[in-house]
Design an enzyme around this catalytic site. Structure first.
Site, PDB file in Angstrom:
ATOM      1  N   TYR A  64      -8.838  -2.080   4.563  1.00 42.40           N
ATOM      2  CA  TYR A  64      -9.762  -2.078   3.423  1.00 42.40           C
ATOM      3  C   TYR A  64     -10.045  -0.601   3.141  1.00 42.40           C
ATOM      4  O   TYR A  64     -10.717   0.057   3.935  1.00 42.40           O
ATOM      5  CB  TYR A  64     -11.047  -2.840   3.784  1.00 42.40           C
ATOM      6  CG  TYR A  64     -12.000  -2.962   2.619  1.00 42.40           C
ATOM      7  CD1 TYR A  64     -12.203  -4.178   1.978  1.00 42.40           C
ATOM      8  CD2 TYR A  64     -12.700  -1.849   2.152  1.00 42.40           C
ATOM      9  CE1 TYR A  64     -13.073  -4.290   0.894  1.00 42.40           C
ATOM     10  CE2 TYR A  64     -13.557  -1.945   1.067  1.00 42.40           C
ATOM     11  CZ  TYR A  64     -13.747  -3.166   0.445  1.00 42.40           C
ATOM     12  OH  TYR A  64     -14.601  -3.266  -0.622  1.00 42.40           O
TER      13      TYR A  64
ATOM     14  N   ASP B  31      -2.954 -12.378   5.781  1.00 44.36           N
ATOM     15  CA  ASP B  31      -4.217 -11.954   5.172  1.00 44.36           C
ATOM     16  C   ASP B  31      -5.196 -11.547   6.276  1.00 44.36           C
ATOM     17  O   ASP B  31      -5.698 -12.394   7.028  1.00 44.36           O
ATOM     18  CB  ASP B  31      -4.785 -13.101   4.330  1.00 44.36           C
ATOM     19  CG  ASP B  31      -6.085 -12.714   3.638  1.00 44.36           C
ATOM     20  OD1 ASP B  31      -6.558 -11.578   3.840  1.00 44.36           O
ATOM     21  OD2 ASP B  31      -6.624 -13.560   2.897  1.00 44.36           O
TER      22      ASP B  31
ATOM     23  N   GLY C   6       0.825  -1.202   0.000  1.00 45.81           N
ATOM     24  CA  GLY C   6       0.000   0.000   0.000  1.00 45.81           C
ATOM     25  C   GLY C   6       0.862   1.256   0.000  1.00 45.81           C
ATOM     26  O   GLY C   6       2.088   1.191   0.076  1.00 45.81           O
ATOM     27  N   GLN C   7       0.205   2.403  -0.076  1.00 43.13           N
ATOM     28  CA  GLN C   7       0.935   3.686  -0.129  1.00 43.13           C
ATOM     29  C   GLN C   7       1.832   3.876   1.089  1.00 43.13           C
ATOM     30  O   GLN C   7       3.008   4.218   0.969  1.00 43.13           O
ATOM     31  CB  GLN C   7      -0.045   4.853  -0.118  1.00 43.13           C
ATOM     32  CG  GLN C   7      -0.973   4.965  -1.260  1.00 43.13           C
ATOM     33  CD  GLN C   7      -1.562   6.369  -1.282  1.00 43.13           C
ATOM     34  OE1 GLN C   7      -0.895   7.319  -1.680  1.00 43.13           O
ATOM     35  NE2 GLN C   7      -2.800   6.497  -0.841  1.00 43.13           N
ATOM     36  N   LEU C   8       1.256   3.625   2.253  1.00 38.66           N
ATOM     37  CA  LEU C   8       2.020   3.890   3.475  1.00 38.66           C
ATOM     38  C   LEU C   8       3.109   2.840   3.673  1.00 38.66           C
ATOM     39  O   LEU C   8       4.251   3.170   4.010  1.00 38.66           O
ATOM     40  CB  LEU C   8       1.048   3.917   4.670  1.00 38.66           C
ATOM     41  CG  LEU C   8       1.578   4.539   5.935  1.00 38.66           C
ATOM     42  CD1 LEU C   8       2.087   5.957   5.703  1.00 38.66           C
ATOM     43  CD2 LEU C   8       0.482   4.563   7.003  1.00 38.66           C
TER      44      LEU C   8
ATOM     45  N   LYS D 243     -13.726   1.537  10.364  1.00 41.97           N
ATOM     46  CA  LYS D 243     -12.472   2.061  10.935  1.00 41.97           C
ATOM     47  C   LYS D 243     -12.699   2.485  12.389  1.00 41.97           C
ATOM     48  O   LYS D 243     -11.840   2.269  13.240  1.00 41.97           O
ATOM     49  CB  LYS D 243     -11.955   3.244  10.100  1.00 41.97           C
ATOM     50  CG  LYS D 243     -11.453   2.885   8.708  1.00 41.97           C
ATOM     51  CD  LYS D 243     -10.190   2.037   8.673  1.00 41.97           C
ATOM     52  CE  LYS D 243      -8.945   2.803   9.041  1.00 41.97           C
ATOM     53  NZ  LYS D 243      -7.713   1.988   8.861  1.00 41.97           N
TER      54      LYS D 243
ATOM     55  N   THR E  52      -8.584   7.191  10.366  1.00 36.68           N
ATOM     56  CA  THR E  52      -8.990   8.139   9.330  1.00 36.68           C
ATOM     57  C   THR E  52      -9.888   9.272   9.836  1.00 36.68           C
ATOM     58  O   THR E  52     -10.625   9.097  10.814  1.00 36.68           O
ATOM     59  CB  THR E  52      -9.748   7.358   8.225  1.00 36.68           C
ATOM     60  OG1 THR E  52     -10.350   8.273   7.325  1.00 36.68           O
ATOM     61  CG2 THR E  52     -10.856   6.484   8.797  1.00 36.68           C
ATOM     62  N   ASP E  53      -9.837  10.380   9.120  1.00 38.85           N
ATOM     63  CA  ASP E  53     -10.774  11.498   9.337  1.00 38.85           C
ATOM     64  C   ASP E  53     -12.222  11.063   9.073  1.00 38.85           C
ATOM     65  O   ASP E  53     -13.150  11.723   9.531  1.00 38.85           O
ATOM     66  CB  ASP E  53     -10.414  12.652   8.386  1.00 38.85           C
ATOM     67  CG  ASP E  53     -10.373  12.194   6.932  1.00 38.85           C
ATOM     68  OD1 ASP E  53      -9.615  11.255   6.641  1.00 38.85           O
ATOM     69  OD2 ASP E  53     -11.117  12.744   6.100  1.00 38.85           O
TER      70      ASP E  53
ATOM     71  N   TYR F  38     -17.024   2.475   5.339  1.00 37.05           N
ATOM     72  CA  TYR F  38     -15.573   2.511   5.598  1.00 37.05           C
ATOM     73  C   TYR F  38     -15.298   3.198   6.944  1.00 37.05           C
ATOM     74  O   TYR F  38     -14.575   2.654   7.797  1.00 37.05           O
ATOM     75  CB  TYR F  38     -14.884   3.255   4.447  1.00 37.05           C
ATOM     76  CG  TYR F  38     -13.447   3.639   4.713  1.00 37.05           C
ATOM     77  CD1 TYR F  38     -12.430   2.694   4.700  1.00 37.05           C
ATOM     78  CD2 TYR F  38     -13.091   4.979   4.965  1.00 37.05           C
ATOM     79  CE1 TYR F  38     -11.104   3.054   4.934  1.00 37.05           C
ATOM     80  CE2 TYR F  38     -11.778   5.349   5.192  1.00 37.05           C
ATOM     81  CZ  TYR F  38     -10.788   4.381   5.184  1.00 37.05           C
ATOM     82  OH  TYR F  38      -9.481   4.750   5.421  1.00 37.05           O
TER      83      TYR F  38
HETATM   84  N1  LIG Z   1      -5.616   6.791   1.467  1.00 37.82           N
HETATM   85  C1  LIG Z   1      -6.208   7.727   2.200  1.00 37.82           C
HETATM   86  O1  LIG Z   1      -6.640   8.768   1.681  1.00 37.82           O
HETATM   87  C2  LIG Z   1      -6.354   7.551   3.683  1.00 37.82           C
HETATM   88  C3  LIG Z   1      -6.961   8.587   4.429  1.00 37.82           C
HETATM   89  C4  LIG Z   1      -7.082   8.433   5.807  1.00 37.82           C
HETATM   90  C5  LIG Z   1      -6.615   7.293   6.422  1.00 37.82           C
HETATM   91  N2  LIG Z   1      -6.055   6.290   5.693  1.00 37.82           N
HETATM   92  C6  LIG Z   1      -5.578   5.093   6.372  1.00 37.82           C
HETATM   93  O2  LIG Z   1      -4.182   5.013   6.201  1.00 37.82           O
HETATM   94  C7  LIG Z   1      -3.770   3.644   6.181  1.00 37.82           C
HETATM   95  C8  LIG Z   1      -2.891   3.392   4.986  1.00 37.82           C
HETATM   96  O3  LIG Z   1      -3.651   3.674   3.827  1.00 37.82           O
HETATM   97  P1  LIG Z   1      -3.026   3.631   2.363  1.00 37.82           P
HETATM   98  O4  LIG Z   1      -3.424   4.885   1.673  1.00 37.82           O
HETATM   99  O5  LIG Z   1      -1.602   3.238   2.431  1.00 37.82           O
HETATM  100  O6  LIG Z   1      -3.915   2.445   1.762  1.00 37.82           O
HETATM  101  P2  LIG Z   1      -3.662   1.523   0.506  1.00 37.82           P
HETATM  102  O7  LIG Z   1      -2.656   2.125  -0.399  1.00 37.82           O
HETATM  103  O8  LIG Z   1      -4.998   1.180  -0.026  1.00 37.82           O
HETATM  104  O9  LIG Z   1      -3.000   0.245   1.162  1.00 37.82           O
HETATM  105  C9  LIG Z   1      -3.731  -0.623   1.971  1.00 37.82           C
HETATM  106  C10 LIG Z   1      -3.024  -1.941   1.985  1.00 37.82           C
HETATM  107  O10 LIG Z   1      -3.818  -2.830   2.768  1.00 37.82           O
HETATM  108  C11 LIG Z   1      -3.736  -4.076   2.155  1.00 37.82           C
HETATM  109  N3  LIG Z   1      -4.861  -4.946   2.444  1.00 37.82           N
HETATM  110  C12 LIG Z   1      -6.154  -4.789   2.084  1.00 37.82           C
HETATM  111  N4  LIG Z   1      -6.855  -5.860   2.456  1.00 37.82           N
HETATM  112  C13 LIG Z   1      -5.983  -6.704   3.049  1.00 37.82           C
HETATM  113  C14 LIG Z   1      -6.090  -7.986   3.620  1.00 37.82           C
HETATM  114  N5  LIG Z   1      -7.241  -8.658   3.621  1.00 37.82           N
HETATM  115  N6  LIG Z   1      -4.994  -8.549   4.164  1.00 37.82           N
HETATM  116  C15 LIG Z   1      -3.816  -7.914   4.140  1.00 37.82           C
HETATM  117  N7  LIG Z   1      -3.637  -6.715   3.594  1.00 37.82           N
HETATM  118  C16 LIG Z   1      -4.712  -6.119   3.051  1.00 37.82           C
HETATM  119  C17 LIG Z   1      -3.688  -3.810   0.668  1.00 37.82           C
HETATM  120  O11 LIG Z   1      -3.114  -4.928   0.049  1.00 37.82           O
HETATM  121  P3  LIG Z   1      -3.069  -5.111  -1.551  1.00 37.82           P
HETATM  122  O12 LIG Z   1      -2.000  -4.177  -2.008  1.00 37.82           O
HETATM  123  O13 LIG Z   1      -2.696  -6.538  -1.699  1.00 37.82           O
HETATM  124  O14 LIG Z   1      -4.431  -4.785  -2.039  1.00 37.82           O
HETATM  125  C18 LIG Z   1      -2.852  -2.564   0.600  1.00 37.82           C
HETATM  126  O15 LIG Z   1      -1.494  -2.877   0.382  1.00 37.82           O
HETATM  127  C19 LIG Z   1      -5.059   2.823   6.238  1.00 37.82           C
HETATM  128  O16 LIG Z   1      -5.309   2.443   7.565  1.00 37.82           O
HETATM  129  C20 LIG Z   1      -6.129   3.805   5.804  1.00 37.82           C
HETATM  130  O17 LIG Z   1      -7.392   3.471   6.362  1.00 37.82           O
HETATM  131  C21 LIG Z   1      -5.896   6.414   4.322  1.00 37.82           C
END
Ligand SMILES: NC(=O)c1ccc[n+]([C@@H]2O[C@H](COP(=O)([O-])OP(=O)(O)OC[C@H]3O[C@@H](n4cnc5c(N)ncnc54)[C@H](OP(=O)(O)O)[C@@H]3O)[C@@H](O)[C@H]2O)c1
Length: 296
Positions: free
Chosen positions: A70, A44, A10-12, A138, A110-111, A134
């Site tokens: 998710y 997973d 994922g991004q983070l 969360k 998350t916000d 979502y």
């Molecule tokens: N993106 C935003 O704007 C945002 C805003 C506020 C808070 N957040 C929070 O910040 C955190 C990081 O977000 P991000 O932007 O890095 O999200 P992201 O890029 O969507 O990455 C999420 C990761 O979680 C993995 N994942 C999903 N389902 C899974 C499962 N069943 N088992 C194991 N791994 C699983 C995904 O795996 P795959 O790569 O295999 O799909 C992906 O690598 C999250 O907690 C999110 O809720 C994000």
């Protein structure tokens, strides 16, 4: 030190990987060898058995950073059970494991736990009231974590995360800006974009802080975003301006842009608690988007 990072693709997760493997700013207390990155292949979160199996078959960890989630906000409206498993039940299980292993847990939230009806930035103590699946899952994850782990965990709520990796608002705007001559972008949702690389620096600062290293600290929620505020429309305009993309861009209202999930109108987070506790100064979102685009 053994530091487990979930969500490695994922991004983070990818931003942590990049920083700990290339950045000299990483403190002497850690080395990149301390970090173990896992994706859904190894761990997973949709399966209770997979989670138990992973931890039963690996040595104990000192810190778990849960970046997996998710995150498909609209799809979550239809996949409620899966979103709840990954964002809530798996977090509860991870908290139970961390507690048993006497590991520290850093969990990202998350916000979207807020309804967005406020006209000022949300404090950690403000009442959560999510308006989509979502956000609800969360929030349930946060609450379960706090119940299972009243000590030794940190929840960081962040907003509007983007990076040079994967699909996010910035990559979508860069793509559409090249494909189209004009674009409509929502202008009545306000927030603070957060560059994942800045959030990673924050996480590493926390890990290094003496108060975090001590066991027996009460579990805390912190808000973290970049400084300043904008609408999605203003954010898109800045991206186009920095990348000299000539696509015309017009503001529209949320009502004009139908999505399955509702979004909060105000996503602003008050960051004073984290700034004070860890003596940090937030970077402004305009500086951070510029830094990110230089790396794209
Ligand atoms: N993106 C935003 O704007 C945002 C805003 C506020 C808070 N957040 C929070 O910040 C955190 C990081 O977000 P991000 O932007 O890095 O999200 P992201 O890029 O969507 O990455 C999420 C990761 O979680 C993995 N994942 C999903 N389902 C899974 C499962 N069943 N088992 C194991 N791994 C699983 C995904 O795996 P795959 O790569 O295999 O799909 C992906 O690598 C999250 O907690 C999110 O809720 C994000």
């Amino acid at each position: 030190m053994r530091i487990l990072v979930t969500g490695k693709n994922g991004q983070l997760g990818r931003s942590i990987h990049k920083l700990v493997n290339t950045d000299t700013k990483i403190d002497n207390n850690q080395s990149s060898n301390d970090f173990i990155f896992v994706g859904r292949g190894e761990l997973d979160l949709s399966s209770e058995n997979s989670i138990s199996h992973y931890f039963d078959n690996n040595n104990k960890f000192d810190i778990i950073i849960n970046c997996a989630a998710y995150t498909q906000v609209d799809k979550a409206e239809e996949e409620v059970g899966l979103a709840n498993q990954v964002n809530h039940l798996a977090v509860k299980q991870l908290a139970g494991i961390a507690s048993k292993q006497q590991a520290k847990l850093i969990h990202i939230s998350t916000d979207y736990v807020f309804d967005g009806e406020s006209d000022k930035p949300y404090l950690e103590t403000d009442t959560a009231n999510p308006i989509n699946v979502y956000g609800k899952t969360k929030l349930s994850g946060e609450q379960a974590l706090q119940a299972v782990m009243p000590m030794n965990a940190i929840i960081i709520r962040t907003s509007w995360v983007y990076s040079e990796y994967g699909n996010n608002f910035v990559s979508t705007m860069l793509r559409l800006g090249k494909e189209r001559e004009e674009l409509n972008v929502v202008s009545d949702q306000i927030g603070s974009p957060t560059y994942a690389a800045d959030l990673v620096e924050m996480i590493l600062t926390i890990i290094d802080h003496e108060s975090f290293r001590r066991m027996g600290q009460k579990t805390q929620i912190y808000h973290y975003s970049n400084a300043g505020k904008c609408s999605w429309y203003e954010f898109a305009k800045e991206i186009f301006s920095l990348k000299k993309i000539e696509c015309r861009i017009s503001p529209i209202t949320t009502d004009q842009y139908k999505t399955l999930a509702r979004r909060p109108k105000c996503s602003l987070l008050d960051n004073k608690k984290i700034e004070k506790k860890f003596s940090i100064k937030l970077k402004h979102w305009k500086d951070s988007i510029s830094a990110c685009l230089n790396r794209v």
